[in-house]
Scaffold this active site. Sequence first.
Site, PDB file in Angstrom:
ATOM      1  N   ASP A   1       5.302   8.754  -3.864  1.00  0.00           N
ATOM      2  CA  ASP A   1       5.895   8.543  -2.775  1.00  0.00           C
ATOM      3  C   ASP A   1       6.062   7.079  -2.344  1.00  0.00           C
ATOM      4  O   ASP A   1       4.743   6.608  -1.858  1.00  0.00           O
ATOM      5  CB  ASP A   1       5.654   9.503  -1.548  1.00  0.00           C
ATOM      6  CG  ASP A   1       6.556   9.674  -0.678  1.00  0.00           C
ATOM      7  OD1 ASP A   1       7.236  10.102  -0.593  1.00  0.00           O
ATOM      8  OD2 ASP A   1       5.924   8.782   0.536  1.00  0.00           O
TER       9      ASP A   1
ATOM     10  N   ARG B   1       4.342   6.766   1.306  1.00  0.00           N
ATOM     11  CA  ARG B   1       2.960   7.056   1.594  1.00  0.00           C
ATOM     12  C   ARG B   1       2.282   5.796   0.860  1.00  0.00           C
ATOM     13  O   ARG B   1       1.315   5.350   1.378  1.00  0.00           O
ATOM     14  CB  ARG B   1       2.833   8.394   0.826  1.00  0.00           C
ATOM     15  CG  ARG B   1       2.933   9.506   1.581  1.00  0.00           C
ATOM     16  CD  ARG B   1       2.135  10.743   1.088  1.00  0.00           C
ATOM     17  NE  ARG B   1       2.798  11.261  -0.196  1.00  0.00           N
ATOM     18  CZ  ARG B   1       3.384  12.161  -0.414  1.00  0.00           C
ATOM     19  NH1 ARG B   1       4.088  12.799   0.841  1.00  0.00           N
ATOM     20  NH2 ARG B   1       3.885  12.505  -1.432  1.00  0.00           N
TER      21      ARG B   1
ATOM     22  N   ASP C   1       5.377   8.056 -10.661  1.00  0.00           N
ATOM     23  CA  ASP C   1       4.985   9.750 -10.668  1.00  0.00           C
ATOM     24  C   ASP C   1       4.603   9.665 -12.051  1.00  0.00           C
ATOM     25  O   ASP C   1       5.273   9.772 -13.060  1.00  0.00           O
ATOM     26  CB  ASP C   1       6.115  10.563 -10.524  1.00  0.00           C
ATOM     27  CG  ASP C   1       6.164  12.119 -10.514  1.00  0.00           C
ATOM     28  OD1 ASP C   1       5.194  12.247 -11.017  1.00  0.00           O
ATOM     29  OD2 ASP C   1       6.939  12.566 -10.007  1.00  0.00           O
ATOM     30  N   ILE C   2       3.162  10.198 -12.162  1.00  0.00           N
ATOM     31  CA  ILE C   2       2.626  10.401 -13.597  1.00  0.00           C
ATOM     32  C   ILE C   2       3.343  11.419 -14.510  1.00  0.00           C
ATOM     33  O   ILE C   2       3.276  11.504 -15.488  1.00  0.00           O
ATOM     34  CB  ILE C   2       1.253  10.447 -13.549  1.00  0.00           C
ATOM     35  CG1 ILE C   2       0.821  11.806 -12.958  1.00  0.00           C
ATOM     36  CG2 ILE C   2       0.475   9.208 -13.070  1.00  0.00           C
ATOM     37  CD1 ILE C   2      -0.572  12.021 -13.491  1.00  0.00           C
TER      38      ILE C   2
ATOM     39  N   ASN D   1      -6.279   7.795 -12.244  1.00  0.00           N
ATOM     40  CA  ASN D   1      -7.041   8.486 -10.902  1.00  0.00           C
ATOM     41  C   ASN D   1      -6.041   9.986 -10.353  1.00  0.00           C
ATOM     42  O   ASN D   1      -6.492  10.565  -9.924  1.00  0.00           O
ATOM     43  CB  ASN D   1      -7.278   7.608  -9.618  1.00  0.00           C
ATOM     44  CG  ASN D   1      -7.668   8.325  -8.417  1.00  0.00           C
ATOM     45  OD1 ASN D   1      -8.492   8.750  -8.432  1.00  0.00           O
ATOM     46  ND2 ASN D   1      -6.483   8.605  -7.419  1.00  0.00           N
TER      47      ASN D   1
ATOM     48  N   TYR E   1      -7.637  23.364 -13.539  1.00  0.00           N
ATOM     49  CA  TYR E   1      -8.201  22.056 -13.135  1.00  0.00           C
ATOM     50  C   TYR E   1      -9.300  21.748 -14.120  1.00  0.00           C
ATOM     51  O   TYR E   1      -9.305  20.732 -14.727  1.00  0.00           O
ATOM     52  CB  TYR E   1      -8.653  22.231 -11.563  1.00  0.00           C
ATOM     53  CG  TYR E   1      -9.313  20.830 -11.373  1.00  0.00           C
ATOM     54  CD1 TYR E   1      -8.441  19.934 -10.787  1.00  0.00           C
ATOM     55  CD2 TYR E   1     -10.778  20.776 -11.144  1.00  0.00           C
ATOM     56  CE1 TYR E   1      -8.756  18.757 -10.489  1.00  0.00           C
ATOM     57  CE2 TYR E   1     -11.135  19.524 -10.864  1.00  0.00           C
ATOM     58  CZ  TYR E   1     -10.353  18.451 -10.562  1.00  0.00           C
ATOM     59  OH  TYR E   1     -11.024  17.292 -10.122  1.00  0.00           O
TER      60      TYR E   1
ATOM     61  N   LYS F   1      -9.347  18.599 -16.725  1.00  0.00           N
ATOM     62  CA  LYS F   1     -10.334  17.675 -16.853  1.00  0.00           C
ATOM     63  C   LYS F   1     -11.042  17.820 -18.159  1.00  0.00           C
ATOM     64  O   LYS F   1     -11.589  16.280 -18.551  1.00  0.00           O
ATOM     65  CB  LYS F   1     -11.075  17.824 -15.512  1.00  0.00           C
ATOM     66  CG  LYS F   1     -10.627  17.501 -14.288  1.00  0.00           C
ATOM     67  CD  LYS F   1      -9.899  16.179 -14.110  1.00  0.00           C
ATOM     68  CE  LYS F   1      -8.976  16.076 -12.833  1.00  0.00           C
ATOM     69  NZ  LYS F   1      -8.380  14.590 -12.760  1.00  0.00           N
TER      70      LYS F   1
HETATM   71  N1  LIG Z   1     -12.616  14.807  -4.904  1.00  0.00           N
HETATM   72  C1  LIG Z   1     -13.504  15.074  -5.444  1.00  0.00           C
HETATM   73  O1  LIG Z   1     -14.735  15.843  -5.176  1.00  0.00           O
HETATM   74  C2  LIG Z   1     -13.385  14.992  -7.125  1.00  0.00           C
HETATM   75  C3  LIG Z   1     -14.210  15.133  -8.104  1.00  0.00           C
HETATM   76  C4  LIG Z   1     -14.057  15.284  -9.263  1.00  0.00           C
HETATM   77  C5  LIG Z   1     -12.898  14.337  -9.658  1.00  0.00           C
HETATM   78  N2  LIG Z   1     -12.071  14.184  -8.828  1.00  0.00           N
HETATM   79  C6  LIG Z   1     -10.681  13.357  -9.415  1.00  0.00           C
HETATM   80  O2  LIG Z   1     -10.720  12.168  -8.808  1.00  0.00           O
HETATM   81  C7  LIG Z   1      -9.045  11.941  -8.548  1.00  0.00           C
HETATM   82  C8  LIG Z   1      -8.807  11.601  -7.250  1.00  0.00           C
HETATM   83  O3  LIG Z   1      -9.290  12.649  -6.405  1.00  0.00           O
HETATM   84  P1  LIG Z   1      -9.069  12.718  -4.974  1.00  0.00           P
HETATM   85  O4  LIG Z   1     -10.119  13.732  -4.389  1.00  0.00           O
HETATM   86  O5  LIG Z   1      -8.907  11.346  -4.312  1.00  0.00           O
HETATM   87  O6  LIG Z   1      -7.619  13.649  -4.606  1.00  0.00           O
HETATM   88  P2  LIG Z   1      -6.460  13.558  -3.432  1.00  0.00           P
HETATM   89  O7  LIG Z   1      -6.921  12.916  -2.373  1.00  0.00           O
HETATM   90  O8  LIG Z   1      -5.906  14.679  -3.281  1.00  0.00           O
HETATM   91  O9  LIG Z   1      -5.514  12.494  -4.229  1.00  0.00           O
HETATM   92  C9  LIG Z   1      -4.960  12.436  -5.194  1.00  0.00           C
HETATM   93  C10 LIG Z   1      -3.819  11.404  -5.329  1.00  0.00           C
HETATM   94  O10 LIG Z   1      -3.019  11.843  -6.575  1.00  0.00           O
HETATM   95  C11 LIG Z   1      -1.850  11.592  -6.350  1.00  0.00           C
HETATM   96  N3  LIG Z   1      -0.770  12.406  -7.328  1.00  0.00           N
HETATM   97  C12 LIG Z   1      -0.984  14.039  -7.458  1.00  0.00           C
HETATM   98  N4  LIG Z   1       0.008  14.146  -8.406  1.00  0.00           N
HETATM   99  C13 LIG Z   1       0.736  12.864  -8.691  1.00  0.00           C
HETATM  100  C14 LIG Z   1       1.892  12.364  -9.684  1.00  0.00           C
HETATM  101  N5  LIG Z   1       2.373  13.682 -10.163  1.00  0.00           N
HETATM  102  N6  LIG Z   1       1.925  11.377  -9.614  1.00  0.00           N
HETATM  103  C15 LIG Z   1       1.129  10.234  -9.231  1.00  0.00           C
HETATM  104  N7  LIG Z   1       0.305  10.541  -8.420  1.00  0.00           N
HETATM  105  C16 LIG Z   1      -0.037  12.152  -8.032  1.00  0.00           C
HETATM  106  C17 LIG Z   1      -1.700  12.179  -4.955  1.00  0.00           C
HETATM  107  O11 LIG Z   1      -0.443  11.737  -4.444  1.00  0.00           O
HETATM  108  P3  LIG Z   1       0.171  12.514  -3.077  1.00  0.00           P
HETATM  109  O12 LIG Z   1      -0.240  11.980  -1.737  1.00  0.00           O
HETATM  110  O13 LIG Z   1       1.536  12.004  -3.131  1.00  0.00           O
HETATM  111  O14 LIG Z   1       0.210  14.073  -3.259  1.00  0.00           O
HETATM  112  C18 LIG Z   1      -2.757  11.430  -4.310  1.00  0.00           C
HETATM  113  O15 LIG Z   1      -2.547  10.124  -4.228  1.00  0.00           O
HETATM  114  C19 LIG Z   1      -8.329  13.050  -9.267  1.00  0.00           C
HETATM  115  O16 LIG Z   1      -8.078  12.825 -10.466  1.00  0.00           O
HETATM  116  C20 LIG Z   1      -9.422  14.307  -9.138  1.00  0.00           C
HETATM  117  O17 LIG Z   1      -9.166  15.137 -10.116  1.00  0.00           O
HETATM  118  C21 LIG Z   1     -12.145  14.229  -7.494  1.00  0.00           C
END
Ligand SMILES: NC(=O)c1ccc[n+]([C@@H]2O[C@H](COP(=O)([O-])OP(=O)(O)OC[C@H]3O[C@@H](n4cnc5c(N)ncnc54)[C@H](OP(=O)(O)O)[C@@H]3O)[C@@H](O)[C@H]2O)c1
Length: 287
Positions: free
Chosen positions: A36, A39, A60-61, A87, A196, A200
Amino acid sequence: MVKVALVTGSNKGIGYAIVRGLCKQFDGDVILAARDGSRGLAAVSSLEKEGLHPKFHQLDITNQESIDQLKVFIAETYGGLDVLVNNAGMFVPPGDKESAEVAKTTIRVNYFGTLAVLQTMMPILNSGARVVNLAGGLASVVFRKSSPARKKVICDAASVHDVTDVMNNYVQSVKDGVLEQEGWPVDIPKMMSPAYCIGKMGINMLSPITQKMIDADTSRSDILINACCPGATSTDMYRGPGGKTIDEGADTPLYVALLPPNVPEPRGQHVFQRKILEWMKHGPSCK
Ligand SMILES: NC(=O)c1ccc[n+]([C@@H]2O[C@H](COP(=O)([O-])OP(=O)(O)OC[C@H]3O[C@@H](n4cnc5c(N)ncnc54)[C@H](OP(=O)(O)O)[C@@H]3O)[C@@H](O)[C@H]2O)c1
């Protein structure tokens, strides 16, 4: 030529902190990519207030045209890509039972979207490039609970095609209501999204396979493709107890993205807390 790093889904959360860290530590431009525009630009201006200067690009992935446009921009502007951090991801807590729609959407974003970015960008990776795929320790939970036959299919996967087959099998099995017959676990804790975890798992499986693909091309040296787990981090995705700050969550991804030249490993591996760990042996708490 100026070097360049790309972080997908970095308008917030861990990706945002990875961009912040790269702006401070990486010798080159850093692209903050978001699906977006508003954002993404808001995130850029927030980092500019800290004296940092990431460049925004829409991505957009799940949209191949969007990925192709970014690839062309990077190739024309920088001549190639030096750091790719995959990410972007999503998580839908499924409640009692995962619907076919939730399974399909989650795998579409987390596995197929990440794969599309990886496959599109692989041809323009420069020598010495670092690729980091954000996976997660939760993948180990589904693996451990799968049947011996399903585990064998997972362990034997030797190509991107094989991994994709595993992902498609899961989505189809949810749709057809045959998870148990196909060897998939049916007793995943309610707060976790099985899709999920499985998406992963696919990311973890892809890293050694794509590393081997790169290694087979002897003209491309010292490119490293690794998966990592940031650990439970307080973001919009994870609102549970004991989460790290986003900068703490970004520590391992940054470590893997900034590995110095010619390190023997990690190489096609899974990294947690800056240490190599077999993803199947990762603890379920992912702390
Ligand atoms: N947080 C944890 O505890 C944790 C643990 C293990 C792994 N991870 C991994 O770390 C990564 C980041 O997680 P996070 O916790 O930071 O999540 P988050 O705050 O929800 O951020 C996710 C990001 O991915 C973007 N996104 C979602 N769908 C997309 C698409 N189709 N194209 C492009 N961007 C997209 C979102 O954009 P919008 O704002 O537009 O939705 C947001 O910028 C993820 O891969 C997650 O699985 C996280």
